[in-house]
Scaffold this motif. Structure first.
Motif, PDB file in Angstrom:
ATOM      1  N   PHE A  98      15.492  25.990  93.136  1.00  0.00           N
ATOM      2  CA  PHE A  98      16.036  27.335  92.935  1.00  0.00           C
ATOM      3  C   PHE A  98      16.985  27.385  91.736  1.00  0.00           C
ATOM      4  CE2 PHE A  98      15.347  28.423  97.692  1.00  0.00           C
ATOM      5  CZ  PHE A  98      13.990  28.548  97.438  1.00  0.00           C
ATOM      6  N   ARG A  99      17.632  26.279  91.436  1.00  0.00           N
ATOM      7  CA  ARG A  99      18.440  26.234  90.210  1.00  0.00           C
ATOM      8  C   ARG A  99      17.536  26.354  88.977  1.00  0.00           C
ATOM      9  NH1 ARG A  99      21.852  23.007  93.571  1.00  0.00           N
ATOM     10  NH2 ARG A  99      24.077  23.462  93.226  1.00  0.00           N
ATOM     11  N   LEU A 100      16.383  25.707  89.036  1.00  0.00           N
ATOM     12  CA  LEU A 100      15.429  25.833  87.936  1.00  0.00           C
ATOM     13  C   LEU A 100      14.968  27.282  87.785  1.00  0.00           C
ATOM     14  CD1 LEU A 100      13.123  22.696  88.470  1.00  0.00           C
ATOM     15  CD2 LEU A 100      15.149  22.887  87.030  1.00  0.00           C
ATOM     16  N   TYR A 101      14.696  27.923  88.906  1.00  0.00           N
ATOM     17  CA  TYR A 101      14.189  29.299  88.838  1.00  0.00           C
ATOM     18  C   TYR A 101      15.251  30.261  88.307  1.00  0.00           C
ATOM     19  CZ  TYR A 101      11.239  33.257  90.011  1.00  0.00           C
ATOM     20  OH  TYR A 101      10.451  34.380  89.927  1.00  0.00           O
ATOM     21  N   GLU A 102      16.492  30.023  88.657  1.00  0.00           N
ATOM     22  CA  GLU A 102      17.573  30.845  88.109  1.00  0.00           C
ATOM     23  C   GLU A 102      17.614  30.737  86.588  1.00  0.00           C
ATOM     24  OE1 GLU A 102      21.523  31.346  90.062  1.00  0.00           O
ATOM     25  OE2 GLU A 102      20.813  29.733  91.342  1.00  0.00           O
ATOM     26  N   LYS A 103      17.446  29.515  86.075  1.00  0.00           N
ATOM     27  CA  LYS A 103      17.452  29.322  84.623  1.00  0.00           C
ATOM     28  C   LYS A 103      16.295  30.066  83.965  1.00  0.00           C
ATOM     29  CE  LYS A 103      21.056  26.819  83.948  1.00  0.00           C
ATOM     30  NZ  LYS A 103      22.197  27.413  83.194  1.00  0.00           N
ATOM     31  N   LEU A 104      15.140  30.040  84.600  1.00  0.00           N
ATOM     32  CA  LEU A 104      13.990  30.756  84.043  1.00  0.00           C
ATOM     33  C   LEU A 104      14.241  32.260  84.027  1.00  0.00           C
ATOM     34  CD1 LEU A 104      11.087  28.766  85.739  1.00  0.00           C
ATOM     35  CD2 LEU A 104      11.724  28.720  83.330  1.00  0.00           C
ATOM     36  N   LEU A 105      14.823  32.784  85.088  1.00  0.00           N
ATOM     37  CA  LEU A 105      15.101  34.220  85.144  1.00  0.00           C
ATOM     38  C   LEU A 105      16.144  34.629  84.101  1.00  0.00           C
ATOM     39  CD1 LEU A 105      15.189  34.870  89.004  1.00  0.00           C
ATOM     40  CD2 LEU A 105      13.391  35.509  87.400  1.00  0.00           C
ATOM     41  N   CYS A 106      17.081  33.742  83.818  1.00  0.00           N
ATOM     42  CA  CYS A 106      18.131  34.069  82.844  1.00  0.00           C
ATOM     43  C   CYS A 106      17.592  34.192  81.423  1.00  0.00           C
ATOM     44  CB  CYS A 106      19.234  33.011  82.887  1.00  0.00           C
ATOM     45  SG  CYS A 106      20.279  33.112  84.363  1.00  0.00           S
ATOM     46  N   SER A 107      16.348  33.777  81.198  1.00  0.00           N
ATOM     47  CA  SER A 107      15.781  33.897  79.855  1.00  0.00           C
ATOM     48  C   SER A 107      15.476  35.342  79.480  1.00  0.00           C
ATOM     49  CB  SER A 107      14.508  33.050  79.739  1.00  0.00           C
ATOM     50  OG  SER A 107      13.509  33.501  80.634  1.00  0.00           O
TER      51      SER A 107
ATOM     52  N   ILE B 204       5.183  35.528  83.254  1.00  0.00           N
ATOM     53  CA  ILE B 204       4.848  34.108  83.111  1.00  0.00           C
ATOM     54  C   ILE B 204       5.760  33.245  83.980  1.00  0.00           C
ATOM     55  CG2 ILE B 204       3.944  34.444  80.784  1.00  0.00           C
ATOM     56  CD1 ILE B 204       6.470  33.087  79.713  1.00  0.00           C
ATOM     57  N   THR B 205       6.962  33.737  84.259  1.00  0.00           N
ATOM     58  CA  THR B 205       7.861  32.997  85.149  1.00  0.00           C
ATOM     59  C   THR B 205       7.282  32.914  86.558  1.00  0.00           C
ATOM     60  OG1 THR B 205       9.810  33.652  83.865  1.00  0.00           O
ATOM     61  CG2 THR B 205      10.187  32.941  86.121  1.00  0.00           C
ATOM     62  N   LYS B 206       6.568  33.948  86.969  1.00  0.00           N
ATOM     63  CA  LYS B 206       5.974  33.963  88.307  1.00  0.00           C
ATOM     64  C   LYS B 206       4.900  32.890  88.477  1.00  0.00           C
ATOM     65  CE  LYS B 206       6.907  38.850  89.262  1.00  0.00           C
ATOM     66  NZ  LYS B 206       6.322  40.187  89.557  1.00  0.00           N
ATOM     67  N   LEU B 207       4.395  32.363  87.369  1.00  0.00           N
ATOM     68  CA  LEU B 207       3.410  31.288  87.468  1.00  0.00           C
ATOM     69  C   LEU B 207       4.010  30.012  88.047  1.00  0.00           C
ATOM     70  CD1 LEU B 207       1.612  31.757  84.017  1.00  0.00           C
ATOM     71  CD2 LEU B 207       0.777  32.461  86.265  1.00  0.00           C
ATOM     72  N   THR B 208       5.338  29.907  88.057  1.00  0.00           N
ATOM     73  CA  THR B 208       6.004  28.717  88.606  1.00  0.00           C
ATOM     74  C   THR B 208       6.197  28.796  90.115  1.00  0.00           C
ATOM     75  OG1 THR B 208       8.250  29.614  88.281  1.00  0.00           O
ATOM     76  CG2 THR B 208       7.253  28.427  86.429  1.00  0.00           C
ATOM     77  N   TRP B 209       5.853  29.906  90.735  1.00  0.00           N
ATOM     78  CA  TRP B 209       6.089  30.061  92.177  1.00  0.00           C
ATOM     79  C   TRP B 209       5.463  28.947  93.006  1.00  0.00           C
ATOM     80  CZ3 TRP B 209       5.556  36.001  93.565  1.00  0.00           C
ATOM     81  CH2 TRP B 209       6.549  36.705  92.877  1.00  0.00           C
ATOM     82  N   PRO B 210       4.187  28.568  92.781  1.00  0.00           N
ATOM     83  CA  PRO B 210       3.612  27.497  93.608  1.00  0.00           C
ATOM     84  C   PRO B 210       4.311  26.153  93.424  1.00  0.00           C
ATOM     85  CG  PRO B 210       1.889  28.746  92.470  1.00  0.00           C
ATOM     86  CD  PRO B 210       3.182  29.150  91.860  1.00  0.00           C
ATOM     87  N   ILE B 211       4.945  25.935  92.282  1.00  0.00           N
ATOM     88  CA  ILE B 211       5.639  24.669  92.040  1.00  0.00           C
ATOM     89  C   ILE B 211       7.018  24.679  92.688  1.00  0.00           C
ATOM     90  CG2 ILE B 211       6.534  23.106  90.270  1.00  0.00           C
ATOM     91  CD1 ILE B 211       4.454  24.211  88.351  1.00  0.00           C
ATOM     92  N   LEU B 212       7.731  25.788  92.556  1.00  0.00           N
ATOM     93  CA  LEU B 212       9.125  25.863  92.998  1.00  0.00           C
ATOM     94  C   LEU B 212       9.287  26.453  94.393  1.00  0.00           C
ATOM     95  CD1 LEU B 212      10.739  27.084  89.649  1.00  0.00           C
ATOM     96  CD2 LEU B 212      10.482  24.741  90.491  1.00  0.00           C
ATOM     97  N   GLY B 213       8.219  26.945  94.985  1.00  0.00           N
ATOM     98  CA  GLY B 213       8.321  27.481  96.341  1.00  0.00           C
ATOM     99  C   GLY B 213       8.959  28.849  96.416  1.00  0.00           C
ATOM    100  N   VAL B 214       8.724  29.677  95.417  1.00  0.00           N
ATOM    101  CA  VAL B 214       9.304  31.020  95.376  1.00  0.00           C
ATOM    102  C   VAL B 214       8.288  32.021  95.918  1.00  0.00           C
ATOM    103  CG1 VAL B 214      10.258  32.822  93.884  1.00  0.00           C
ATOM    104  CG2 VAL B 214      10.741  30.412  93.404  1.00  0.00           C
ATOM    105  N   THR B 215       8.749  32.939  96.744  1.00  0.00           N
ATOM    106  CA  THR B 215       7.910  34.015  97.267  1.00  0.00           C
ATOM    107  C   THR B 215       8.321  35.336  96.626  1.00  0.00           C
ATOM    108  OG1 THR B 215       9.421  34.479  99.105  1.00  0.00           O
ATOM    109  CG2 THR B 215       7.710  32.805  99.468  1.00  0.00           C
ATOM    110  N   GLU B 216       7.572  36.390  96.940  1.00  0.00           N
ATOM    111  CA  GLU B 216       7.881  37.705  96.374  1.00  0.00           C
ATOM    112  C   GLU B 216       9.291  38.151  96.748  1.00  0.00           C
ATOM    113  OE1 GLU B 216       6.997  40.980  94.048  1.00  0.00           O
ATOM    114  OE2 GLU B 216       5.495  39.459  94.534  1.00  0.00           O
TER     115      GLU B 216
END
Length: 568
Positions: free
Chosen positions: A376-385, A405-417
């Motif tokens: 989730f720290r990784l995903y926060e960094k991606l969103l901050c872009s 394109i950030t949403k393509l990382t969902w299967p890797i990082l375990g992010v849902t809608e």
């Protein structure tokens, strides 16, 4: 922002400023190659002297000056001589201090003995006296914080999400660079990126990585139509150099072939990079060492501290990772030895990934639930872009495309809608609290509305609510779900502002007041315990809705805060 983050931010800004100065005028009329210069060990004074005099920049002299300056106390030059900065306050006629300066700590307040009893006289709070006479206990935490000045309220540390701490020495820059690697890997796996070498137009080094939002891009790797511009913009926003971008793409271009039967995760990405990147791929030994240590720390964070590993397994893994961390030994190790180390690590990761899944939902991996604090720290960094690095508080025009394109990382990082909506609301609100840009506040409110309207199946709902954060709330440290933590933090921040709206808002920023009030009314169901107790004593109109009761409470709080300021 904590001290470590501030230090990382300072160092990054210092490197960028030095690079700008030296590239613009430090070459003595010639092009200056800074790829092999350690900007962290360059004297800023020497760089400024080179620019001012037009002299040629000498990296060795800059480094020598840097370390020489660190051996002596900070000083300034003046017409009367050199002045030193000291913690003590010696008299001008005295000799120089011979002992270490005392540490500066909090000083006890001066007692005012003007009263006859010898006790300090405090202004009487008639508003609180009236409430006390009525039997109302009005000493809540939010009421105390309502007395904080508008300049200090943003410094209150309530915008820390409370994710479990990292156990390794991963810096903010490490998280950002790893997040970009995950983004590239997701693009390769999805088939959005196709790698092929191309000649590119030469560009002045000073202009590399900097362009306007509407300027086209011509990246070296071939990218599917519609993604080249967005990917290059994301790279610039995340402050990734072109050389590191190309190196990472080369290393990850075949990763999709290895994930046909296995779900991609962050450890597999790091292992792929380590197995594909060589010593000669880096311009300097220092950069190679930093990159390798970061990869080793990522693997250690995700694998070594797992509660699912047995002691013997953890001990073996620790030994293997120590070899990877020893960058000097790693270089001289024979290729077969390096392959063996990476193979052992890969086997441990495969063993973890084969364990029974907690929620048995599609694409679920071991790291979704056991390493969410890192993902989730990784995903926060991606969103901050999506925030423009050149205009603080502004979204780039291509924010929606970056999110796609950030949403393509969902299967890797375990992010849902739903998790995406809550995380995006969080980063938007954080940026608003720092900049005061009303558009960010409105976007955050929109994300929270979408979060509330979205409903998942039971298994995914259980998964979404399974992540734990530790937050300071209700007068102590509490364990909440990640979703509740985000909503509570936003709610508390807004109420502290509105609880003293006479001081925080005026006609000039009425629109921010209105947007903040709308957001706090949207979160009215996420009331704190202090609010519940307080509304029990403050009488509201009969038949009032929860929203009206909250507005009435905020009015009473703000009147009290304003009255207290007048009586001080």
């Amino acid at each position: 922002m904590d001290a470590a983050s501030m230090l990382e931010l300072y160092r990054r800004d210092r490197r960028r400023l030095l690079s700008f100065l030296l590239s613009a005028g430090g070459g003595g009329g010639r092009a200056l190659d800074l790829s092999r210069v350690d900007l962290d060990a360059v004297s800023a004074d020497y760089a400024l002297e080179c620019v001012a005099s037009g002299a040629h920049f000498n990296a060795s002299e800059a480094t020598r000056r840097y370390f020489d300056e660190r051996r002596y106390p900070i000083m300034i030059g003046s017409s009367s001589g050199n002045s030193y900065f000291l913690l003590s306050r010696p008299m001008p006629s005295d000799s120089s201090p011979k002992e270490a300066a005392p540490s500066i700590g909090p000083q006890a307040p001066v007692q005012d003995n003007s009263s006859s009893t010898g006790q300090p006289t405090e202004p009487r709070d008639f508003f609180r006296d009236a409430l006390s006479t009525s039997g109302i206990g009005y000493d809540t935490e939010d009421d105390k914080l309502a007395d904080i000045s508008p300049q200090q309220v943003n410094k209150v540390d309530i915008l820390s999400l409370g994710l479990p701490r990292l156990t390794t020495e991963l810096s903010d820059d490490d998280i950002r660079e790893t997040a970009y690697e995950v983004l590239l890997a997701s693009l390769f796996v999805s088939g959005k990126v196709h790698f092929s070498e191309e000649k590119r137009e030469k560009k002045h080094k000073f202009l590399k990585g900097r362009r306007t939002k509407t300027e086209g891009s011509n990246p070296s790797p071939q990218v599917e139509d519609g993604y080249a511009h967005i990917l290059d913009l994301t790279r610039v926003q995340m402050e990734i150099s072109e050389s590191m971008d190309i190196l990472t793409k080369r290393a990850l271009r075949h990763i999709s072939l290895k994930t046909v039967k296995e779900t991609l995760d962050v450890p597999r990405i790091s292992l792929q990079l380590l197995s594909s990147v060589g010593k000669l791929d880096f311009p300097t030994e220092r950069l190679r060492g930093q990159w390798q240590k970061r990869q080793a720390n990522v693997l250690e964070e995700l694998l070594l501290f797992s509660a699912s590993l047995e002691y013997d397994t953890s001990n073996t893994l620790r030994i293997v990772l120590s070899k990877l961390k020893s960058t000097e030994d790693w270089v001289v190790t024979v290729p077969e030895g390096r392959v063996e180390v990476l193979t052992i690590i890969e086997r441990y990761n495969t063993k973890l990934c084969s364990l029974t899944k907690k929620f048995d939902i599609k694409d679920e991996t071991y790291h979704w639930t056991h390493n969410y604090h890192f993902n989730f720290r990784l995903y926060e960094k991606l969103l901050c872009s999506v925030f423009d690095i050149l205009e603080d508080g502004q979204l780039v025009e291509e924010a929606d495309e970056i999110l796609e394109i950030t949403k393509l990382t969902w299967p890797i990082l375990g992010v849902t809608e739903k998790l995406h909506h809550i995380f995006y609301a969080w980063v938007l609100f954080q940026k608003f609290s720092q900049t005061g840009e009303i558009l960010l506040l409105k976007h955050a409110s929109l994300q929270i509305r979408e979060f509330r309207l979205y409903h998942d199946v039971k298994e995914i709902e259980l998964y979404t609510n399974s992540f734990i954060c530790s937050v300071d709330a209700y007068g102590g440290n509490k364990v909440l779900s990640l979703v509740d933590s985000v909503l509570l933090k936003i709610n508390v921040w807004c109420r502290r502002q509105l609880g003293n709206y006479h001081a925080h808002y005026s006609k000039n920023n009425y629109s921010i007041f209105e947007a903040t009030l709308n957001l706090v009314l949207l979160l009215v169901t996420n009331s704190s315990e202090d609010d519940f107790e307080e509304t029990m004593f403050i009488e509201s109109p009969v038949g009032s809705t929860p929203e009206l009761k909250l507005i009435h409470l905020l009015i009473v709080r703000s009147i009290h805060a304003a009255y207290k300021q007048l009586t001080l």
